[in-house]
Design a protein around this motif. Structure first.
Motif: not given
Length: 592
Positions: A414, A418, A446, A449-450
């Motif tokens: 992540q 970014e 991102a 994935l979080q």
């Protein structure tokens, strides 16, 4: 017609045994030189004459001076270490039935193919006498079927005996699937301790007759143990794979198991993180995945399209000319098909144009290719994780370590995304480097994935061992300060660490085998360690077993009950042939 003479057990004193011809005629055979004589020679004078002339018969060779008078011919031959004619015929029959089951062949193959071929070979190579002997080996369809049933029961009895004598509670893994006849099959494997090692064995494959609810699965499991007079309390853990409403934590199955045996630990298979990825996909990524599924089904689901697709790719010299079917159960195909589809994107696009498919608009969308690249990269990582856990002997500790390490990568990926660093997503990086596109998807990736990181801990119960329990992994490097002074086994840990011999065993043995070996020396420590190592982490063995159904339940064998065949085929146990044959002959003698 001459009188038919009969064998007498007393003739064994001349070192002769009896062979039976096809028509039932009994003939003497010399044990020393294997010579077979006619029925007319079945009398003491002839046998004694051969023994004295050919083998120098003396008083010391008279078997009656060494062995008690037998009450039965087979017992006498057994004492001499000589197999009777009936024994050899039965042994050959059982051995072939065993090989037939191991290779998952139909029972009729012996009668229709193997035996005719063997008779022809015997006549050509060995002569008519050998062919005559082979003709007596029983290999009919019904005989092979009965032999496999008997071997299956013997293997089952061996497993049940091991379960009863296991020093600790056993682990069970369960999985359910539908065969080609739309019959739901429930398969179970068991893991237990035997002779200082952890053994994994096939337990049963039973049909779910009507519905496939959790309570139905529980009834089959409980019914199996009750049938064999074993309490369900012998189970220490159960690993399942399926929806939470059927075999998961919210199912009737779990409630029923806990009611019957509250101590049982329930674990969910860690082998399929793909389902979690699908649930957490944003709308655009999910649409891209489903579009690729429809494209694959358009090509593979129609025979003309599939043939044209293969021919087209052969003409242009592409490595992949077959797309794998996407299926919900065989999850690895999803990752493979995304990788192949991205690598063959332009060629598939040409084929869709050639077939005037209505999927062209979705497939040619620039965002779709970017999404496809990310999905191919992500599912490739998932396939590598799942493949690393696909092995026999995988325990919950090793599996959770692998899964925990993989989940920790999400935060690292992540941060890289970014910063517009796509190193860990090579397909996506290829598009961005070549076309300077795909940066718009960075925020979406991102976020995904979080979400994966957040949901993984809930979905898989990811986590390492408690710090105070990490001595199980390495009792020699473990810091004893983490163990509470009131911990009753702290003294045992200190004593174990002081032994150089045990240290050598730890360095040369597998973790499970090491703790099994300590059951007699440090039983308290070994019990705690093995209660963590015995439970199954995945349903991998069931997946392998259920794949074997494709060999047994074919169109020509749709009504076939494969429970016994599949046990003989995939079990590691070898039937006790001598005991089976002994019991078989005893039954035959009683029926005479």
């Amino acid at each position: 017609m001459s009188k038919k003479r009969k064998w007498d057990d007393d003739y064994v004193r001349y070192w002769f045994t009896c062979t039976t011809e096809v028509d039932g005629t009994q003939c003497p055979q010399c044990v020393l030189c294997n010579s077979v004589f006619s029925n007319a020679d079945l009398r003491p004078s002839k046998l004694s004459d051969h023994f004295n002339r050919q083998h120098g018969g003396i008083a010391g060779h008279d078997l009656s001076s060494h062995l008690p008078a037998p009450s039965h011919q087979r017992e006498t031959l057994k004492a001499l270490g000589v197999a009777s004619h009936e024994d050899t015929l039965l042994q050959a029959s059982y051995q072939f039935a065993y090989l037939c089951a191991k290779e998952k062949n139909p029972h009729t193959i012996a009668e229709k193919l193997v035996k005719p071929c063997a008779l022809e070979i015997a006549q050509i190579v060995l002569g008519p006498d050998a062919q005559k002997k082979l003709e007596q080996v029983p290999l009919s369809d019904d005989v092979i079927h009965s032999r496999i049933d008997e071997m299956s029961q013997d293997i089952l009895q061996q497993v049940l005996e091991d379960i009863r004598t296991s020093p600790l509670r056993v682990g069970i893994q369960l999985a359910e699937t539908a065969d080609m006849d739309d019959c739901s099959q429930l398969m179970a494997f068991v893991r237990y301790i035997k002779e200082k090692e952890i053994v994994e064995e096939f337990l049963f494959c039973e049909p779910l007759q009507l519905t496939t609810k959790g309570v139905d699965v529980f009834n089959v499991l409980r019914g199996f143990f009750r049938k064999h007079k074993i309490a369900l309390d012998v189970c220490g853990s159960v690993c399942t794979d399926g929806a939470s409403s059927m075999l998961g934590e919210n199912s009737e199955f779990i409630a029923s198991v806990k009611k019957e045996a509250p101590h049982i630990t329930i674990t969910h298979c860690l082998l399929n993180p793909h389902a979690l990825v699908i649930k957490t996909l944003p709308v655009k990524l999910r649409d891209a995945l489903f579009t690729m599924v429809r494209v694959t089904n358009f090509i593979k689901g129609r025979a003309p399209n599939h043939r044209l697709f293969q021919t087209f790719f052969e003409e242009i010299g592409i490595e992949y000319n077959v797309l794998l079917f996407h299926t919900e159960m065989r999850w690895l195909s999803r990752g493979q098909i995304l990788t192949h589809s991205f690598e063959m994107y332009e060629e598939i696009n040409q084929f869709l144009h050639h077939q005037s498919s209505d999927l062209i608009d979705s497939f040619e969308n620039k965002e779709f290719k970017i999404h496809l690249a990310y999905l191919a990269d992500l599912f490739k990582h998932l396939n590598e994780l799942s493949a690393s856990m696909q092995r026999i002997g995988m325990n919950t500790v090793s599996a959770r370590e692998k899964l925990s390490a993989f989940v920790r990568k999400f935060a690292f990926w992540q941060k890289q995304i970014e910063k517009r660093n796509f190193t860990n997503f090579p397909f996506l990086e290829e598009i961005i480097v070549s076309n300077n596109e795909g940066l718009c998807i960075a925020a979406e990736i991102a976020l995904h994935l979080q979400q994966l990181s957040d949901f993984s801990h809930l979905y898989f119960s990811v986590g390492d061992l408690d710090e105070a329990s990490r001595w199980i992994l390495d009792p020699f490097l473990f810091n004893l300060n983490f163990v509470n002074d009131g911990y009753s086994m702290k003294n045992d840990l200190a004593e174990l660490r002081a032994s150089g011999q045990i240290l050598m065993e730890f360095e040369t043995m597998k973790l499970e085998d090491f703790w099994c070996a300590q059951l007699t020396v440090f039983p308290a420590l070994a019990k705690v360690a093995l209660e963590i190592l015995i439970p199954f982490a995945t349903t991998y063995l069931c997946e392998l077993g259920l794949s074997s159904l494709l060999h047994f339940k074919a169109k020509s064998r749709s009504c076939f009950n494969m429970s016994d065949d599949i046990r003989v085929a995939i079990s590691k146990k070898v039937p006790r042939f001598s005991e089976i044959i002994e019991q078989k002959l005893q039954v035959q003698q009683k029926s005479l």
